[in-house]
Design a protein around this motif. Structure first.
Motif, PDB file in Angstrom:
ATOM      1  N   LEU A   1      -1.849   9.308  38.878  1.00  0.00           N
ATOM      2  CA  LEU A   1      -0.826  10.335  39.082  1.00  0.00           C
ATOM      3  C   LEU A   1      -0.312  10.853  37.738  1.00  0.00           C
ATOM      4  CD1 LEU A   1       1.023  11.942  40.934  1.00  0.00           C
ATOM      5  CD2 LEU A   1       2.589   9.984  40.981  1.00  0.00           C
ATOM      6  N   LYS A   2      -0.170   9.948  36.784  1.00  0.00           N
ATOM      7  CA  LYS A   2       0.314  10.349  35.459  1.00  0.00           C
ATOM      8  C   LYS A   2      -0.652  11.322  34.799  1.00  0.00           C
ATOM      9  CE  LYS A   2       2.543   8.311  31.414  1.00  0.00           C
ATOM     10  NZ  LYS A   2       2.954   7.035  30.782  1.00  0.00           N
ATOM     11  N   LYS A   3      -1.953  11.086  34.975  1.00  0.00           N
ATOM     12  CA  LYS A   3      -2.959  11.978  34.390  1.00  0.00           C
ATOM     13  C   LYS A   3      -2.891  13.364  35.029  1.00  0.00           C
ATOM     14  CE  LYS A   3      -6.854  10.203  33.252  1.00  0.00           C
ATOM     15  NZ  LYS A   3      -8.193   9.566  33.282  1.00  0.00           N
ATOM     16  N   ILE A   4      -2.676  13.383  36.353  1.00  0.00           N
ATOM     17  CA  ILE A   4      -2.567  14.656  37.060  1.00  0.00           C
ATOM     18  C   ILE A   4      -1.352  15.435  36.578  1.00  0.00           C
ATOM     19  CG2 ILE A   4      -2.073  15.687  39.327  1.00  0.00           C
ATOM     20  CD1 ILE A   4      -3.814  13.407  40.510  1.00  0.00           C
ATOM     21  N   ILE A   5      -0.219  14.741  36.439  1.00  0.00           N
ATOM     22  CA  ILE A   5       1.008  15.391  35.969  1.00  0.00           C
ATOM     23  C   ILE A   5       0.826  15.914  34.548  1.00  0.00           C
ATOM     24  CG2 ILE A   5       3.449  15.029  35.445  1.00  0.00           C
ATOM     25  CD1 ILE A   5       2.704  15.094  38.448  1.00  0.00           C
ATOM     26  N   HIS A   6       0.142  15.134  33.719  1.00  0.00           N
ATOM     27  CA  HIS A   6      -0.116  15.565  32.338  1.00  0.00           C
ATOM     28  C   HIS A   6      -0.962  16.838  32.323  1.00  0.00           C
ATOM     29  CE1 HIS A   6      -1.002  15.386  28.066  1.00  0.00           C
ATOM     30  NE2 HIS A   6      -2.285  15.454  28.350  1.00  0.00           N
ATOM     31  N   ASN A   7      -2.006  16.881  33.157  1.00  0.00           N
ATOM     32  CA  ASN A   7      -2.867  18.065  33.212  1.00  0.00           C
ATOM     33  C   ASN A   7      -2.094  19.292  33.705  1.00  0.00           C
ATOM     34  OD1 ASN A   7      -5.115  16.705  32.300  1.00  0.00           O
ATOM     35  ND2 ASN A   7      -5.862  16.208  34.344  1.00  0.00           N
ATOM     36  N   ILE A   8      -1.225  19.086  34.694  1.00  0.00           N
ATOM     37  CA  ILE A   8      -0.403  20.192  35.196  1.00  0.00           C
ATOM     38  C   ILE A   8       0.499  20.714  34.088  1.00  0.00           C
ATOM     39  CG2 ILE A   8       1.512  20.762  36.738  1.00  0.00           C
ATOM     40  CD1 ILE A   8       0.247  18.935  38.826  1.00  0.00           C
ATOM     41  N   SER A   9       1.108  19.802  33.356  1.00  0.00           N
ATOM     42  CA  SER A   9       2.015  20.200  32.278  1.00  0.00           C
ATOM     43  C   SER A   9       1.277  20.955  31.182  1.00  0.00           C
ATOM     44  CB  SER A   9       2.706  18.964  31.696  1.00  0.00           C
ATOM     45  OG  SER A   9       3.574  19.323  30.649  1.00  0.00           O
ATOM     46  N   GLU A  10       0.081  20.462  30.834  1.00  0.00           N
ATOM     47  CA  GLU A  10      -0.707  21.130  29.788  1.00  0.00           C
ATOM     48  C   GLU A  10      -1.123  22.531  30.205  1.00  0.00           C
ATOM     49  OE1 GLU A  10      -4.086  18.903  28.444  1.00  0.00           O
ATOM     50  OE2 GLU A  10      -2.999  18.265  26.661  1.00  0.00           O
TER      51      GLU A  10
END
Length: 340
Positions: A5-14
């Motif tokens: 989930l953290k990776k998904i949130i990071h990608n969304i933020s980027e």
């Protein structure tokens, strides 16, 4: 699951520039993208409700609370779209075409569960594998077509990463005709040149026992390709192992690198580093395993001229490059100088 989930949130933020905070369903903080998260949901609701838009979404059948900075109709629309992105991210990867699926795996955009789905869907063998990063000097579509001819066993594959870069994933069994990843990369480079007249620089990542780590191998291959350009490495095949020392130094603070360089450089040594002919001669001497005759022959340089330059380096820098320990120190100095 939190890491996925953290990776998904990071990608969304980027990709969107929107920073999200993530909480459990009962309001306990998990993590935030772009800033720290310390208060629980109730604390934020009391103190900062005017500045945050909160929404709920499920990820892999678990409900979470998310918040984004700001309020208003725009933020509400963002919240609706983000909830949809988060809830559907777990199932999107499995429906991708094979090429796009493996591209995302190599770029680290897939969760561990998605990689497992790829393994099952495409019958990935339990064999060691590695990745190559290939940068051809020409039309990438032509290079990709040729590379695909050498990945026809069902598990191996060649995919386009960008307009100037493609990747190859190769599995190595005990009966493989190639001795190593570098051996296979050399074969591909030679094939591209002989059949298409295309020169290609190829980065070689490490070989891993588990397919789950193929993304790490590709990142290593990309790093080798980048560093070979920065350090103007000779040849067209570049293994990540060649640059491990450089990678370690690159991750250190520049101030520390400058400190080490100042310790190693004495007197007029810094000025000598600006003499490209002198440095190129020394680098060639190191590449030829400190062999004077071989270096002279490669550089078309008289033996006495080579000896004069090596003597000058020893006089100015205090390093006798004919000694292995001094040669290592000199290589370290040149690396630090380029990094700083």
């Amino acid at each position: 699951m939190y890491s996925e989930l953290k990776k998904i949130i990071h990608n969304i933020s980027e990709n969107t520039g929107i920073h999200l905070s993530v909480y459990t369903a009962d309001g306990k903080p998990l993590f935030a993208e772009g800033y720290s998260v310390s208060k629980d949901f109730n604390g934020i609701e009391q103190d900062d409700a005017a500045d945050m838009t909160k929404f709920r979404a499920q990820y892999r059948d678990v409900q979470y609370i998310f918040s984004i900075p700001g309020t208003g109709s725009v933020q509400k629309n963002y919240a609706y779209l983000l909830a949809d992105m988060i809830e559907n991210s777990a199932s999107r990867a499995v429906n991708l075409p094979k090429g796009e699926f493996i591209r995302r795996i190599l770029l680290g955009e897939c969760a561990a569960s998605d990689i497992q789905k790829y393994r099952v869907k495409y019958s990935v063998p339990e064999l060691p594998c590695f990745a190559l990063a290939v940068s051809p000097e020409g039309k990438i579509s032509d290079a990709l077509t040729l590379l695909s001819q050498y990945t026809d066993n069902g598990a191996d594959c060649a995919v386009s990463i960008s307009g100037k870069l493609c990747a190859v994933v190769k599995f190595m069994g005990e009966d493989s005709e190639y001795q190593s990843a570098v051996d296979f990369a050399t074969f591909l480079g030679r094939s591209l040149y002989e059949e298409l007249g295309v020169r290609a620089h190829i980065g070689v990542g490490g070989t891993f026992r588990r397919f789950d780590d193929v993304g790490i191998s590709y990142q290593q291959a990309s790093t080798a390709l980048r560093m070979s350009s920065v350090f103007k490495s000779k040849g067209f095949v570049h293994s990540y192992r060649e640059f491990v020392l450089i990678k370690m130094l690159e991750e250190m603070p520049e101030s520390k690198l400058s400190e080490y360089l100042s310790i190693l450089l004495e007197g007029d040594a810094k000025e000598l580093l600006k003499d490209e002919d002198m440095i190129n001669t020394a680098e060639e001497f190191l590449d030829k395993s400190l062999n004077v005759s071989e270096t002279s022959r490669t550089l078309y340089m008289h033996r006495n001229t080579l000896m004069y330059r090596l003597d000058k380096i020893e006089r100015v820098m205090g390093l006798n490059l004919r000694k292995f320990s001094d040669a290592v120190t000199f290589r370290l100095i040149t690396i630090l100088n380029k990094l700083v």
